[in-house]
Design a protein around this motif. Structure first.
Motif, PDB file in Angstrom:
ATOM      1  N   UNK A 177       0.733  -1.312   0.086  1.00 38.98           N
ATOM      2  CA  UNK A 177      -0.060   0.063   0.215  1.00 38.98           C
ATOM      3  C   UNK A 177       0.722   1.173  -0.020  1.00 38.98           C
ATOM      4  N   UNK A 178       0.511   2.327   0.761  1.00 35.75           N
ATOM      5  CA  UNK A 178       1.111   3.426   0.682  1.00 35.75           C
ATOM      6  C   UNK A 178       2.464   3.193   1.325  1.00 35.75           C
ATOM      7  N   UNK A 179       2.553   2.296   2.361  1.00 32.65           N
ATOM      8  CA  UNK A 179       3.879   2.272   3.044  1.00 32.65           C
ATOM      9  C   UNK A 179       4.854   1.700   1.791  1.00 32.65           C
ATOM     10  N   UNK A 180       4.423   0.920   0.988  1.00 34.09           N
ATOM     11  CA  UNK A 180       5.246   0.373  -0.176  1.00 34.09           C
ATOM     12  C   UNK A 180       5.827   1.791  -1.038  1.00 34.09           C
ATOM     13  N   UNK A 181       4.862   2.533  -1.362  1.00 35.00           N
ATOM     14  CA  UNK A 181       5.139   3.684  -2.053  1.00 35.00           C
ATOM     15  C   UNK A 181       5.925   4.777  -1.577  1.00 35.00           C
ATOM     16  N   UNK A 182       5.913   4.853  -0.281  1.00 33.00           N
ATOM     17  CA  UNK A 182       6.866   5.648   0.639  1.00 33.00           C
ATOM     18  C   UNK A 182       8.274   4.936   0.635  1.00 33.00           C
ATOM     19  N   UNK A 183       8.165   3.850   0.922  1.00 32.64           N
ATOM     20  CA  UNK A 183       9.643   3.124   0.832  1.00 32.64           C
ATOM     21  C   UNK A 183      10.438   3.184  -0.424  1.00 32.64           C
ATOM     22  N   UNK A 184       9.359   3.081  -1.498  1.00 28.21           N
ATOM     23  CA  UNK A 184      10.159   3.205  -2.836  1.00 28.21           C
ATOM     24  C   UNK A 184      10.743   4.659  -3.114  1.00 28.21           C
ATOM     25  N   UNK A 185       9.941   5.428  -2.569  1.00 28.45           N
ATOM     26  CA  UNK A 185      10.406   6.890  -2.826  1.00 28.45           C
ATOM     27  C   UNK A 185      11.860   7.191  -1.786  1.00 28.45           C
ATOM     28  N   UNK A 186      11.757   6.912  -0.626  1.00 28.04           N
ATOM     29  CA  UNK A 186      12.808   7.484   0.579  1.00 28.04           C
ATOM     30  C   UNK A 186      13.589   6.290   1.245  1.00 28.04           C
TER      31      UNK A 186
END
Length: 275
Positions: A98-107
């Protein structure tokens, strides 16, 4: 009784000094209520929450007083304490999605918590992490770091929120795993009772507040089969809908498949047949 609040999914009534929390069959995705209900959903969420509240009673007290509610709300409502809610969404994550995956990929981190490189969708994290968000009255909730929570509520309460959230998650995840269900992440609502005690409120470890996968189907590196509201969310996104009202009608086969997933989680976790 006085109707205090009608939310996207729940209606809250005041009965003397107590609240009656009624879970409807409405379903909300991307902060929009879909026009088609999921029959029986509110009852399943309520009964699963009651089961979890009992399992977690030694971790943190909860808001439940009884199931003594008007007959028309039988199975889908609880009588509970009135709480002063903490204005932080308390989220625990044990897997990357979810959103955690998206944030991990960015940062390379989630909510300021750094994670090892090389994780993929569905990866189990080295240990569960606390990833709070704001409680937005309008728009979407925004990620918070632990330091943001400290600034908002103070160090003592922030530490307690993190401890309780992670302990509820660990306890629930271990119990569910023994029954064939992975709890990838979950969201808790915490508040203070009249005497200042921190109390678990709303719902807990349900298919609306958690991400559930089957243990025997889990395979990192791809999307997992959703046994929760994510199934409806994915369907809605796949229609080309722009995520603003009005939302599309839900086809009968999607309604039935959603009901099946909610029942499956309830039955696997509680060991009881849903009737």
């Amino acid at each position: 009784m006085e109707l205090l609040h009608s939310g996207k999914v729940r209606d809250v009534y005041l009965d003397g000094d107590e609240l009656i929390l009624v879970a409807s069959d409405r379903v909300s995705v991307y902060d929009v209520v879909l026009p088609t209900p999921i029959p029986g959903k509110g009852a399943i969420l309520t009964q699963l929450s009651l089961w979890w509240f009992e399992q977690l009673a030694d971790v943190i007290p909860n808001h439940v007083i009884s199931t003594d509610v008007p007959a028309e709300w039988t199975d889908r409502a609880i009588r509970c304490q009135r709480l002063t809610m903490v204005q932080v969404e308390c989220i625990a994550r044990g897997y990357l999605a979810g959103l955690g995956l998206e944030e991990y990929r960015r940062t390379g981190a989630i909510s300021g918590v750094p994670l090892p490189p090389g994780l993929v969708e569905g990866s189990q994290l080295p240990e569960p992490i606390f990833t709070p968000t704001t409680k937005a009255t309008e728009g979407h909730d925004e990620p918070m770091t632990f330091e943001d929570v400290v600034d908002q509520v103070g160090a003592d309460l922030a530490t307690r929120l993190r401890e309780v959230t992670l302990e509820v998650y660990r306890r629930g995840a271990a119990l569910a795993a023994d029954r064939g269900v992975i709890i990838a992440d979950t969201k808790l609502e915490l508040g203070h009772a009249a005497d200042g005690t921190l109390v678990l409120g709303d719902e807990v470890l349900t298919s609306d507040s958690s991400r559930f996968w089957a243990v025997d189907e889990w395979e990192p590196g791809r999307p997992q089969r959703a046994m929760d509201k994510q199934f409806v969310r994915d369907w809605a996104a796949g229609t080309g809908w722009d995520k603003t009202p009005p939302a599309p009608n839900v086809p009968a086969e999607i309604v039935a498949a959603t009901q099946s997933r909610y029942r499956e989680v309830y039955e696997r976790i509680t060991g009881k047949a849903w009737t």
